[in-house]
Design an enzyme around this catalytic site. Structure first.
Site, PDB file in Angstrom:
ATOM      1  N   SER A  46       0.917  -1.607   0.022  1.00 53.27           N
ATOM      2  CA  SER A  46       0.013   0.152  -0.040  1.00 53.27           C
ATOM      3  C   SER A  46       0.563   0.977   0.149  1.00 53.27           C
ATOM      4  O   SER A  46      -0.062   2.109  -0.257  1.00 53.27           O
ATOM      5  CB  SER A  46      -0.977  -0.306   1.772  1.00 53.27           C
ATOM      6  OG  SER A  46      -0.418   0.310   2.350  1.00 53.27           O
ATOM      7  N   LYS A  92       1.230   5.126   7.018  1.00 51.38           N
ATOM      8  CA  LYS A  92       0.537   5.584   5.857  1.00 51.38           C
ATOM      9  C   LYS A  92       0.524   6.928   5.647  1.00 51.38           C
ATOM     10  O   LYS A  92       1.204   7.365   6.993  1.00 51.38           O
ATOM     11  CB  LYS A  92      -1.220   5.535   5.511  1.00 51.38           C
ATOM     12  CG  LYS A  92      -2.139   4.515   5.712  1.00 51.38           C
ATOM     13  CD  LYS A  92      -2.118   3.588   4.392  1.00 51.38           C
ATOM     14  CE  LYS A  92      -2.931   2.173   5.229  1.00 51.38           C
ATOM     15  NZ  LYS A  92      -2.503   1.509   3.724  1.00 51.38           N
TER      16      LYS A  92
END
Length: 181
Positions: A46, A92
């Site tokens: 990701s 993230k």
């Protein structure tokens, strides 16, 4: 006989010193891991291209006790409610800060009406449409750098400050990619 007795006492003292050193080292390591730094394994793609699957990073747990969270920081946070708990923590990039309005429009991210400069992404990276969303107080909008393959705030919404474990500061594995993030 006297020399043997002294040697036995010296061996016992020597062993107890090493036990004390080992216990002290264990306590220090535990305190460091709990309050200062921790290593994390990157299980998914990701955050490609910034982080690859199976990279290992050091997360600074102390920095956000000394200063605020900054836009573009890479943070580790506990998996939000409603997201499958395949992993205890996620990693993230911070896109939106408390009070910001974020939006995905025309393939780009806009923060407070201005296109966000995302020089860390490869040219041509397309961000799906979302928002606009206003970020509540004490919350952050986070997104993976691999915009086409990331479960992030576009799915689970802003994350609360209290869920942030720390800031990813250093990639330690693989060695050929060792360096600051």
């Amino acid at each position: 006989i006297r020399d043997v007795a002294v040697t036995g006492v010296q061996t016992c003292v020597f062993r107890s010193e090493w036990i004390g050193v080992a216990i002290t080292a264990l306590v220090i390591a535990t305190l460091l891991r709990t309050f200062v730094v921790q290593t994390f394994w990157i299980p998914t793609g990701s955050m490609i291209p910034t982080l690859q699957e199976n990279d290992r990073v050091v997360v600074n747990k102390l920095s956000y006790k000394l200063h605020g969270v900054h836009r573009k920081d890479i943070v580790v946070f506990t998996t939000p409610p409603g997201v499958p708990k395949d992993y205890k923590d996620l990693i993230k990039r911070v896109i939106g800060l408390p009070g910001d309005t974020v939006e995905g429009l025309n393939g780009k991210v806009f923060v407070n009406g201005k296109a966000l400069d995302e020089g860390y992404l490869p040219p041509g990276t397309f961000t799906s449409q979302f928002g606009p969303r206003r970020i509540p107080a004490d919350s952050y909008w986070v997104m993976g750098d691999n915009r086409g393959n990331s479960t992030d705030s576009r799915v689970f919404g802003p994350i609360p400050r209290r869920s942030i474990v720390g800031r990813a500061a250093l990639r330690i594995w693989p060695l050929r990619r060792f360096g600051l993030l």
